[in-house]
Design a protein around this motif. Structure first.
Motif, PDB file in Angstrom:
ATOM      1  N   CYS A 122      27.009  18.267  64.287  1.00  0.00           N
ATOM      2  CA  CYS A 122      27.233  18.162  62.840  1.00  0.00           C
ATOM      3  C   CYS A 122      28.732  18.216  62.563  1.00  0.00           C
ATOM      4  O   CYS A 122      29.441  19.043  63.113  1.00  0.00           O
ATOM      5  CB  CYS A 122      26.544  19.307  62.104  1.00  0.00           C
ATOM      6  N   THR A 131      32.048  18.840  60.215  1.00  0.00           N
ATOM      7  CA  THR A 131      32.457  19.687  59.108  1.00  0.00           C
ATOM      8  C   THR A 131      33.318  18.854  58.166  1.00  0.00           C
ATOM      9  O   THR A 131      33.736  17.749  58.493  1.00  0.00           O
ATOM     10  CB  THR A 131      33.273  20.892  59.618  1.00  0.00           C
ATOM     11  N   ASN A 132      33.602  19.393  57.001  1.00  0.00           N
ATOM     12  CA  ASN A 132      34.417  18.672  56.031  1.00  0.00           C
ATOM     13  C   ASN A 132      35.904  18.748  56.339  1.00  0.00           C
ATOM     14  O   ASN A 132      36.678  17.956  55.841  1.00  0.00           O
ATOM     15  CB  ASN A 132      34.179  19.225  54.624  1.00  0.00           C
ATOM     16  N   TRP A 133      36.324  19.707  57.126  1.00  0.00           N
ATOM     17  CA  TRP A 133      37.737  19.907  57.382  1.00  0.00           C
ATOM     18  C   TRP A 133      38.014  19.847  58.882  1.00  0.00           C
ATOM     19  O   TRP A 133      37.458  20.632  59.646  1.00  0.00           O
ATOM     20  CB  TRP A 133      38.189  21.256  56.823  1.00  0.00           C
ATOM     21  N   TRP A 134      38.842  18.912  59.274  1.00  0.00           N
ATOM     22  CA  TRP A 134      39.218  18.789  60.672  1.00  0.00           C
ATOM     23  C   TRP A 134      40.700  19.144  60.778  1.00  0.00           C
ATOM     24  O   TRP A 134      41.567  18.344  60.433  1.00  0.00           O
ATOM     25  CB  TRP A 134      38.984  17.364  61.165  1.00  0.00           C
TER      26      TRP A 134
END
Length: 184
Positions: A17, A19-22
């Motif tokens: 999955c 995430t929104n922040w890399w």
């Protein structure tokens, strides 16, 4: 709009999955990618804005269900980071991923950067600081040069299409000999 919600435990068989922040700590940054190219080629400013190899490895891990035997296609190959990342992932986890890069060779980018970078990554190279970087030897690199075929139905265009199609079938069947030089 209707949405379907998946819990992480339900998605594990489909891949990781996202995430929104890399963060750049985890997925690298462009300066690090520039430094890597400088290390491989021994000179600066080889390519404008290369992508970090960590970012491409993250994208491959997130996006592919059967990630260890996938075929990855990059139609905008640039400096060749996608292939480099694919080879590194294969080295790290024993995968058998394949990668196809496509470029229009604008400003000889394919011949002078994309191909040369990945050739050096496979064979190994020495950094400007004199450090020897071992090659990712369990890989191979093939280069094919193609051109457009006219769409009209003239005999000449149809013959060109037949020749181009024959070349594609020969590539698919692995019938060509590899050459060490770029040529027509």
């Amino acid at each position: 709009l209707p949405r379907k919600k998946y819990y992480k435990s339900e998605r594990e068989e489909e891949g990781q999955c996202a995430t929104n922040w890399w963060s750049h700590e985890m997925f690298g940054h462009n300066q690090g990618a520039n430094d890597l190219l400088t290390s491989i080629f021994g000179k600066k400013n080889i390519f404008s804005n290369p992508k970090p190899i960590e970012l491409l490895k993250g994208i491959i891990n997130v996006s592919l269900k059967d990630n260890q035997s996938s075929i990855i296609l990059d139609f905008f190959a640039g400096s060749g980071t996608t292939l480099h990342a694919t080879m590194q992932l294969n080295e790290e986890d024993g995968g058998k991923r394949q990668c196809i890069l496509v470029t229009n060779n604008e400003n000889n980018i394919c011949e002078e950067v994309t191909y040369e970078r990945n050739k050096r990554v496979i064979e190994g190279y020495t950094t400007p600081k004199g450090e020897q970087v071992e090659g990712l030897k369990n890989n191979n690199l093939r280069y094919y040069k193609i051109d457009f075929v006219d769409r009209d139905s003239s005999v000449t265009a149809m013959k060109k299409l037949m020749v181009a199609s024959t070349d594609l079938l020969c590539i698919k069947q692995n019938l060509y000999e590899e050459k060490d030089t770029f040529g027509s």
